[in-house]
Design a protein around this motif. Structure first.
Motif, short mmCIF file in Angstrom:
data_model
loop_
_atom_site.label_atom_id
_atom_site.label_comp_id
_atom_site.label_asym_id
_atom_site.label_seq_id
_atom_site.Cartn_x
_atom_site.Cartn_y
_atom_site.Cartn_z
N GLU A 8 0.87 -1.17 0.00
CA GLU A 8 0.00 0.00 0.00
C GLU A 8 0.91 1.23 0.00
OE1 GLU A 8 -4.21 -0.71 2.08
OE2 GLU A 8 -2.57 -0.57 3.49
N PHE A 9 0.50 2.25 -0.69
CA PHE A 9 1.29 3.48 -0.72
C PHE A 9 1.41 4.04 0.71
CE2 PHE A 9 1.85 8.09 -1.38
CZ PHE A 9 2.99 8.04 -2.17
N GLY A 10 2.62 4.38 1.10
CA GLY A 10 2.83 4.94 2.43
C GLY A 10 3.05 3.90 3.52
N SER A 11 3.05 2.60 3.14
CA SER A 11 3.20 1.55 4.16
C SER A 11 4.67 1.25 4.44
CB SER A 11 2.51 0.27 3.69
OG SER A 11 3.21 -0.28 2.59
N GLY A 12 5.56 1.83 3.64
CA GLY A 12 6.99 1.57 3.86
C GLY A 12 7.48 0.34 3.12
N GLY A 13 6.66 -0.23 2.27
CA GLY A 13 7.03 -1.45 1.55
C GLY A 13 8.27 -1.30 0.69
N HIS A 14 8.43 -0.11 0.10
CA HIS A 14 9.61 0.16 -0.73
C HIS A 14 10.88 0.13 0.12
CE1 HIS A 14 12.36 2.42 -3.34
NE2 HIS A 14 11.60 2.03 -4.35
N SER A 15 10.89 0.86 1.23
CA SER A 15 12.07 0.89 2.12
C SER A 15 12.34 -0.50 2.68
CB SER A 15 11.86 1.81 3.32
OG SER A 15 11.23 2.99 2.93
N ILE A 16 11.28 -1.21 3.04
CA ILE A 16 11.43 -2.56 3.59
C ILE A 16 12.11 -3.46 2.55
CG2 ILE A 16 10.12 -4.64 4.31
CD1 ILE A 16 8.11 -2.64 5.67
N GLY A 17 11.66 -3.35 1.30
CA GLY A 17 12.26 -4.13 0.22
C GLY A 17 13.74 -3.83 0.05
N SER A 28 -5.12 16.73 2.34
CA SER A 28 -5.32 16.01 1.08
C SER A 28 -4.70 14.62 1.08
CB SER A 28 -4.72 16.83 -0.07
OG SER A 28 -3.32 16.87 0.07
N ILE A 29 -3.98 14.29 2.15
CA ILE A 29 -3.23 13.03 2.14
C ILE A 29 -4.15 11.82 2.02
CG2 ILE A 29 -1.78 11.49 3.52
CD1 ILE A 29 -0.41 13.84 4.61
N GLU A 30 -5.20 11.82 2.82
CA GLU A 30 -6.09 10.67 2.80
C GLU A 30 -6.64 10.41 1.39
OE1 GLU A 30 -9.27 9.59 5.87
OE2 GLU A 30 -7.73 10.67 7.00
N LYS A 31 -7.01 11.48 0.73
CA LYS A 31 -7.53 11.36 -0.64
C LYS A 31 -6.45 10.81 -1.57
CE LYS A 31 -11.24 14.72 -1.21
NZ LYS A 31 -11.59 16.02 -1.77
N ARG A 32 -5.23 11.32 -1.41
CA ARG A 32 -4.14 10.87 -2.28
C ARG A 32 -3.81 9.41 -2.04
NH1 ARG A 32 0.78 14.93 -3.15
NH2 ARG A 32 1.46 13.08 -4.25
N LEU A 33 -3.83 8.99 -0.77
CA LEU A 33 -3.55 7.59 -0.46
C LEU A 33 -4.63 6.70 -1.06
CD1 LEU A 33 -2.40 7.86 3.28
CD2 LEU A 33 -0.99 7.22 1.33
N ALA A 34 -5.88 7.13 -0.91
CA ALA A 34 -7.00 6.34 -1.44
C ALA A 34 -6.89 6.24 -2.96
CB ALA A 34 -8.32 6.98 -1.03
N LYS A 35 -6.46 7.35 -3.60
CA LYS A 35 -6.34 7.35 -5.06
C LYS A 35 -5.22 6.40 -5.52
CE LYS A 35 -5.91 10.41 -9.00
NZ LYS A 35 -5.41 11.69 -9.49
N LYS A 36 -4.11 6.46 -4.81
CA LYS A 36 -2.98 5.57 -5.13
C LYS A 36 -3.39 4.10 -4.98
CE LYS A 36 1.10 7.67 -5.91
NZ LYS A 36 2.02 7.28 -7.00
N ASP A 37 -4.10 3.79 -3.88
CA ASP A 37 -4.57 2.42 -3.67
C ASP A 37 -5.43 1.98 -4.84
OD1 ASP A 37 -3.36 2.33 -1.23
OD2 ASP A 37 -5.18 2.61 -0.05
N LYS A 38 -6.31 2.87 -5.25
CA LYS A 38 -7.25 2.55 -6.33
C LYS A 38 -6.48 2.30 -7.63
CE LYS A 38 -11.68 4.01 -8.11
NZ LYS A 38 -12.63 5.13 -8.27
N GLN A 39 -5.50 3.16 -7.90
CA GLN A 39 -4.70 3.00 -9.12
C GLN A 39 -4.00 1.63 -9.13
OE1 GLN A 39 -2.28 6.53 -8.76
NE2 GLN A 39 -3.26 7.49 -10.52
N ARG A 40 -3.41 1.27 -7.97
CA ARG A 40 -2.67 0.00 -7.91
C ARG A 40 -3.61 -1.18 -8.08
NH1 ARG A 40 2.00 1.43 -3.40
NH2 ARG A 40 3.08 2.83 -4.82
N LYS A 41 -4.77 -1.09 -7.45
CA LYS A 41 -5.77 -2.17 -7.58
C LYS A 41 -6.20 -2.33 -9.03
CE LYS A 41 -7.95 -1.88 -3.12
NZ LYS A 41 -9.07 -1.33 -2.39
N THR A 42 -6.47 -1.19 -9.68
CA THR A 42 -6.93 -1.21 -11.07
C THR A 42 -5.86 -1.79 -11.97
OG1 THR A 42 -8.13 0.81 -10.56
CG2 THR A 42 -7.99 0.21 -12.88
#
Lengths: 200, 200
Positions: free
Chosen positions: B10-19, B143-157
């Motif tokens: 998920e965007f903002g979850s730190g998955g990139h840094s963890i990787g 605006s962060i919550e909206k941006r996070l939700a949008k990013k999630d949606k983009q990745r899902k799509t």
């Protein structure tokens, strides 16, 4: 201090055995549905119902009841059982760290603000079939897939009914492991290690 | 030998840094979307498209193309980019153990029968907001919550479009971790340990 560890699992994934092994390794109590029901019966909660009814939701058996405030509402025997199980789960969790398998414990504890680590165990159909065949000798191979699918459906329905959330939704769990690909021993090790390091 | 480790997040979850941290600790190469694109450009795959187009699916830009066999079919620029990225991902994975973040790598590798451990990282909205605020100074809190939700949606799509599977479905992953509740360091440790013990 370890958190309370709840384990949700797909039928045949080994989640129950993994939970037992985690409890043993961390030296904390283990509760599954059977134990929760036994405690509920001993406590007098919905005694007759638990002795005669199954685990899952039913849409047929409903009756009228009058709450203490005098409001009339519908309650099924399964609802009564759920309430009794919920009481037991909360009592167990409040005593200290333990492992609780199934019974929407993850939802019940989170809702009450009890510190818990919610785990889910799943595995692919092949691993689950193999595991069930090894453990239940009298089961016919051909019918296993159907039975596994039915069990999954029952658990999903039960969870949805009592929590209004989707069983298996990653947002509800701290850790989800595939016991088929990772192996049961690594699942046990991982859960214990995460519990040992779970933030206060 | 370690498996190829894919990380969805998920965007903002730190998955990139963890990787990145996992790759560093296991001393294996790390590839994210940017690196995959760079390699694709260097290889000449869909060079101009990658330089001008974004990551996500578009339903508008479509054109006719003629396959080698002479069949006419529709293909969008995003499809071309996806095919180029897929080639790079497979080339990287075939070289040996590595960490690949995003780009449906989990699906691509499994489909090709490449030994991989598929990881997903998520976190609750509060943790993700906090993390994004710490890293991107110029972002407005509101605006962060909206941006996070949008990013999630983009990745899902994007995931659904190219894999026809549901992003975040637990069945697709060997391990799913909540970086918010467990902490990034424990996620890194857990992934490394599971990779070290991943069955051959």
């Amino acid at each position: 201090m370890y958190p309370v560890i709840t384990i949700s699992r797909e039928f045949g994934s080994g989640g129950h055995s993994i939970g037992e092994a985690v409890a043993k390794q961390l030296n904390i109590p283990f509760y599954d549905g059977e134990i929760v029901n036994r405690v509920a019966i001993e406590s007098g909660y919905a005694k007759e119902l638990i002795e005669t009814q199954g685990e899952y939701t039913s849409s047929t058996a409903m009756w009228f009841d009058i709450s203490a405030a005098g409001t009339m509402y519908f309650q099924s025997p399964q609802d009564e059982i759920f309430i009794a199980q919920k009481k037991v789960i909360l009592e167990c969790a409040k005593k200290g760290p333990c492992v609780i398998v199934g019974r929407c414990a993850d939802y019940i504890l989170r809702k009450e603000g009890i510190r818990c680590m919610n785990v889910m165990i799943h595995a692919d159909m092949e691993h689950r079939k193999k595991r069930v065949l090894e453990r239940y000798e009298n089961i016919e191979n051909v019918s296993i897939e159907k039975r596994l699918a039915k069990k999954d459906k029952q658990r999903k329905t039960y969870y949805k009914y009592y929590t209004d959330k989707n069983w298996g939704d990653f947002r509800e769990y701290d850790v989800i492991l595939d016991s088929g690909s990772l192996g049961e021993a690594m699942c046990v090790k991982t859960i214990c290690q995460l519990a040992e390091n779970f933030p206060e």
